[in-house]
Write a protein that holds these residues in place. Sequence first.
Motif, PDB file in Angstrom:
ATOM      1  N   LEU A  43       0.823  -1.198   0.000  1.00 34.70           N
ATOM      2  CA  LEU A  43       0.000   0.000   0.000  1.00 34.70           C
ATOM      3  C   LEU A  43       0.859   1.251   0.000  1.00 34.70           C
ATOM      4  O   LEU A  43       0.385   2.326  -0.348  1.00 34.70           O
ATOM      5  N   GLN A 100       2.648   4.584   0.572  1.00 37.77           N
ATOM      6  CA  GLN A 100       2.224   5.788   1.274  1.00 37.77           C
ATOM      7  C   GLN A 100       0.725   5.747   1.513  1.00 37.77           C
ATOM      8  O   GLN A 100       0.208   6.459   2.362  1.00 37.77           O
ATOM      9  N   ALA A 101       0.025   4.913   0.728  1.00 40.30           N
ATOM     10  CA  ALA A 101      -1.421   4.864   0.834  1.00 40.30           C
ATOM     11  C   ALA A 101      -1.906   3.984   1.983  1.00 40.30           C
ATOM     12  O   ALA A 101      -3.090   3.742   2.124  1.00 40.30           O
ATOM     13  N   THR A 157      -3.255   2.819   5.312  1.00 34.75           N
ATOM     14  CA  THR A 157      -3.891   3.282   6.543  1.00 34.75           C
ATOM     15  C   THR A 157      -4.063   2.046   7.407  1.00 34.75           C
ATOM     16  O   THR A 157      -4.071   0.930   6.886  1.00 34.75           O
ATOM     17  N   THR A 166      -6.768  -0.402   5.994  1.00 30.90           N
ATOM     18  CA  THR A 166      -6.505  -1.149   4.770  1.00 30.90           C
ATOM     19  C   THR A 166      -5.397  -2.167   5.014  1.00 30.90           C
ATOM     20  O   THR A 166      -5.440  -3.272   4.497  1.00 30.90           O
ATOM     21  N   ARG A 191       8.674  -7.356   0.635  1.00 32.44           N
ATOM     22  CA  ARG A 191       8.446  -8.382   1.674  1.00 32.44           C
ATOM     23  C   ARG A 191       7.579  -9.522   1.159  1.00 32.44           C
ATOM     24  O   ARG A 191       6.754 -10.047   1.881  1.00 32.44           O
ATOM     25  N   LEU A 218      -5.037  -1.395  -5.698  1.00 32.69           N
ATOM     26  CA  LEU A 218      -3.671  -1.422  -5.168  1.00 32.69           C
ATOM     27  C   LEU A 218      -2.682  -0.702  -6.080  1.00 32.69           C
ATOM     28  O   LEU A 218      -1.477  -0.797  -5.875  1.00 32.69           O
ATOM     29  N   ASP A 258      -0.184   1.680  -7.213  1.00 32.80           N
ATOM     30  CA  ASP A 258       0.589   2.576  -6.367  1.00 32.80           C
ATOM     31  C   ASP A 258       1.822   3.147  -7.055  1.00 32.80           C
ATOM     32  O   ASP A 258       2.650   3.758  -6.410  1.00 32.80           O
ATOM     33  N   ALA A 275      -6.723   1.618  -1.821  1.00 32.68           N
ATOM     34  CA  ALA A 275      -6.076   2.824  -1.327  1.00 32.68           C
ATOM     35  C   ALA A 275      -7.049   3.993  -1.239  1.00 32.68           C
ATOM     36  O   ALA A 275      -6.758   4.988  -0.600  1.00 32.68           O
ATOM     37  N   ASP A 296      14.441   1.542   1.739  1.00 30.55           N
ATOM     38  CA  ASP A 296      13.620   0.374   2.034  1.00 30.55           C
ATOM     39  C   ASP A 296      12.861   0.597   3.339  1.00 30.55           C
ATOM     40  O   ASP A 296      13.466   0.871   4.375  1.00 30.55           O
ATOM     41  N   GLY A 297      11.569   0.490   3.287  1.00 26.70           N
ATOM     42  CA  GLY A 297      10.770   0.615   4.505  1.00 26.70           C
ATOM     43  C   GLY A 297      10.579   2.052   4.956  1.00 26.70           C
ATOM     44  O   GLY A 297      10.130   2.293   6.083  1.00 26.70           O
ATOM     45  N   TRP A 346       8.406   4.350   4.206  1.00 29.31           N
ATOM     46  CA  TRP A 346       7.031   4.769   4.531  1.00 29.31           C
ATOM     47  C   TRP A 346       6.519   4.103   5.793  1.00 29.31           C
ATOM     48  O   TRP A 346       5.575   4.574   6.405  1.00 29.31           O
ATOM     49  N   ASP A 347       7.144   3.002   6.202  1.00 31.27           N
ATOM     50  CA  ASP A 347       6.737   2.344   7.439  1.00 31.27           C
ATOM     51  C   ASP A 347       7.428   2.924   8.658  1.00 31.27           C
ATOM     52  O   ASP A 347       6.843   3.055   9.719  1.00 31.27           O
ATOM     53  N   ASN A 348       8.715   3.204   8.499  1.00 29.67           N
ATOM     54  CA  ASN A 348       9.520   3.466   9.690  1.00 29.67           C
ATOM     55  C   ASN A 348       9.865   4.924   9.892  1.00 29.67           C
ATOM     56  O   ASN A 348      10.315   5.297  10.964  1.00 29.67           O
ATOM     57  N   TRP A 404       8.271   7.943   7.707  1.00 26.87           N
ATOM     58  CA  TRP A 404       7.148   8.852   7.455  1.00 26.87           C
ATOM     59  C   TRP A 404       6.055   8.646   8.497  1.00 26.87           C
ATOM     60  O   TRP A 404       5.641   7.518   8.749  1.00 26.87           O
ATOM     61  N   SER A 445       8.831  14.086   2.442  1.00 29.00           N
ATOM     62  CA  SER A 445       7.779  13.306   1.792  1.00 29.00           C
ATOM     63  C   SER A 445       7.359  14.034   0.516  1.00 29.00           C
ATOM     64  O   SER A 445       7.932  15.059   0.171  1.00 29.00           O
ATOM     65  N   TYR A 446       6.383  13.470  -0.194  1.00 28.16           N
ATOM     66  CA  TYR A 446       5.918  14.118  -1.415  1.00 28.16           C
ATOM     67  C   TYR A 446       4.416  13.928  -1.532  1.00 28.16           C
ATOM     68  O   TYR A 446       3.837  13.039  -0.916  1.00 28.16           O
ATOM     69  N   TRP A 447       3.813  14.779  -2.357  1.00 30.13           N
ATOM     70  CA  TRP A 447       2.405  14.598  -2.718  1.00 30.13           C
ATOM     71  C   TRP A 447       2.279  14.696  -4.221  1.00 30.13           C
ATOM     72  O   TRP A 447       2.940  15.525  -4.847  1.00 30.13           O
ATOM     73  N   ALA A 483      -6.076  10.071   7.824  1.00 28.36           N
ATOM     74  CA  ALA A 483      -5.072   9.003   7.938  1.00 28.36           C
ATOM     75  C   ALA A 483      -3.689   9.481   7.497  1.00 28.36           C
ATOM     76  O   ALA A 483      -2.683   9.012   7.997  1.00 28.36           O
ATOM     77  N   TRP A 484      -3.636  10.368   6.532  1.00 31.12           N
ATOM     78  CA  TRP A 484      -2.325  10.836   6.057  1.00 31.12           C
ATOM     79  C   TRP A 484      -2.028  12.264   6.489  1.00 31.12           C
ATOM     80  O   TRP A 484      -1.256  12.960   5.853  1.00 31.12           O
TER      81      TRP A 484
END
Lengths: 317, 528
Positions: A42, A44-45, A47, A50, A279, B71, B73, B149, B408-409, B411-413, B415, B423-425, B444-445
């Motif tokens: 997902l 940046q998308a 949430t 999801t 992953r 999905l 992206d 999304a 790697d990772g 957006w998880d760790n 942002w 970041s970007y839009w 959410a964002w």
Amino acid sequence: MGALLRMILQRLALGVLTLFVVSVVIFGATELLPGDLASSLLGQAATPETVAALRRQLGLDLPAPVRYWNWLTGALQGDFGVSLANRRPISDMIAARLGNTIFLALYAAALAVPLALVLGILAALWRNSVFDRVSNAGALTAISFPEFFVAYILVLWLAQSGYFPSMVRISPVSTFADKIYMAFLPALTLTLVVTAHMMRMTRAAIINLMAQPYIEMARLKGLSPLRIVLRHALPNALAPIINVVALNLAYLITGVVVVEVVFVYPGLGQLMVDSVAKRDIAVVQAIALIFASAYVLLNLTADVLATLTNPRLMSKG
Amino acid sequence: MTRDLRKPTIIRPFARPMTRRTLLQGAGALGAAGLILPGTMGAAHAEPRRGGTFRIGLGHGNTTDGYDPGLIDNLYAQVFAAARHNQLIEVAADGQLIPEIAESWESADGKTWVFRIREGVSFHSGKTVTVEDVIASLNHHRGDDATSAVKLFFNPVTEIRADGQNIVVTLDAPNGDFPYLMSDYHLAIMPGTDGRIDPTSTDGCGPYIVESFEPGVQASLNRNPNYWKADRGHFDRVEILAILDSAARLNALMTGQVDLIDQIDPATIGMLEARGVANILSIPGNAHYVFPMDSRAAPFNDNNVRLALKYAIDREDMVEKILGGHGAVSNDNPIGPANRYFHAEMEPKTFDPDRAKYYLRQAGLDSLDVSLHVADAAFSGAVDAGALYAETARQAGININLVREPNDGYWDNVWMQKPFCASYWGGRAVEDHMFTTGYASGAAWNDSFWEHERFNELLLKARSEVNEDLRREMYHEMQQIVSFEGAVVIPMNNNYVMATGLNIATPERISANWNLDGFRCVERWWMA
């Protein structure tokens, strides 16, 4: 011959054990990586909702040992399952790319191995001559540049002038001649990268033997230097040469992701990198097993061939 | 395919086209207008003609890409989807909504929206597009099990039902911009069975039919002979290739192996121009690069500190160095010049160390130490942009400690995890969409975790306001609030920069709402 067979079987059994350990290690390592497939997919998308929904769908909410067990039982039955990311059968995804990777590895090997052997033998024959020095320096220079640099230089010289394509587009309908033409630049890059290692091993092994008394005997008999090298030195030097060739072949199968990227070559390396980044454990596992198998099988082949070239080892058992 | 590869390369070292650098840099000032640069002059705008194979090389595309429209992206998946699918509504090159599968739409109160579904459109499989298919396609993104999304678009939707050839969507509150949301690229219209679409199917009602797809490598599509739009989908065949390496992409274009590439490294644009083998398109849009701060955490919970950071960045310099001039300065405004209610008259923020120091003193500080977490995953050049920022901020007594994070990772760790990052839009066509996604309370964002009472109040009011002038006023006030009280540093709007071979022609105006003509280069462009 019975001993040889026993050795092969023994090695194969050990190989299977190695593969099992590799799969556990890979699974563990990917578990340690932060994030999981659901959030990577997902991006940046993502949430929380999801991600949770996707995780449920993909079965990522199960505990790690359960997931590993499910995968292992599937793999043992020849079913690698479907990619978690795009739900395509993993065997389909890998099959075409494995074919491409092996094609490129064999192509590069077909160029590099004869080249390395000839250069190595000639360098040993004309030790300390200008030829020896030039070929050594050339091979070492080629191996010392990073792969992508060699690749870009070749693109600049051979692709931008229009002789060869800078991008490899292999499809199932490509003919063999097309493939040879299109994959020439990546194969040449890899050749430049692996030749030095094999050539220097050939040269060193032969020079090492040239000091032996039996070579001196041959020389005293008045044999020509070429005959001495080919008939008397080379057969005894084969074991180390075979080993280094096998290692380089394994490298050509497993380690060429940079070359794949530069030439847009659809091989296994890129698939592995993408799958790690996303992953997609199921695909990572399958490819890791293929890579590990390549090493196990090539090393086994090298050992068997090295044994065959050595009558003393052959007669012992 | 070898035929294409061996095609003689057109290199004309002496026939240098006019230099377009100056023209490009003026582009930002033109604002909303998309800009096509006249490389081949007359030929580029000739009448579209049918035929040819359009080969696109994109710096995106993973082996993990699939067909599921929810999905999508990355740019590869977006262009591939634009080739296969239609949506209810299309965003035209000038930013206006035009009918696609929805022939027309209307709402009396902004709460109940009626979309009339076009008749006589067929899927690639031959099946006719029905109201049920459309509802199934929308429901794919809706409900607890949805993994899409754009699930949040459907949170206010209470009901979607069929009414003859119409579908009726009921919202829990009025939203005048709802049709804009229905133009989103995720909302592909696909055939439904028993109220569900098959997200692993390639079937759609778009201009091209999938022949083959190898994820992360290539997709080949052939023209849909029954495509309902007579004046679109000019190519006989489209091939979309994933070429992740930027040098390889450039080489492929220069040697004539592809006809269009995206993501050109600013440093190489000049050289590409000099070769005269390509047209460079630089399209100013709403896309922007940002440095969000966690407004809940000290020191960023003090607006004086945020203002100090906003005056400590040299925006002009960043546009020049990071974007190579292919972009424009942004005044910490997520609404771009391509938006309807863009507030262009706000007081600009120049690099002003004294003013930054003043705000630091207001916050009771002599100097400030903050860590900025960056990786090029955030945007290409983010690490360099961070270094530039640290350099200028030092002159204002702000010590930015640059922390380089792995791609790697990210957006998880990093942002929304680290208090200050990059970041970007992609930018949004509608103000409400942008604000609701990234700045509304609890979104959410909302990556700065920002809460502003007046802003949230205006957001709800503006959404259902029907008077254009009042609406414009409200959106202007909101932009003012975000710019001067928000917690996101937005230094620049980046242009969409792409290059085509001389054999490709484009319409005069290229859409600025997304990259590659709103992803629709495949159906809008043609062979010159």
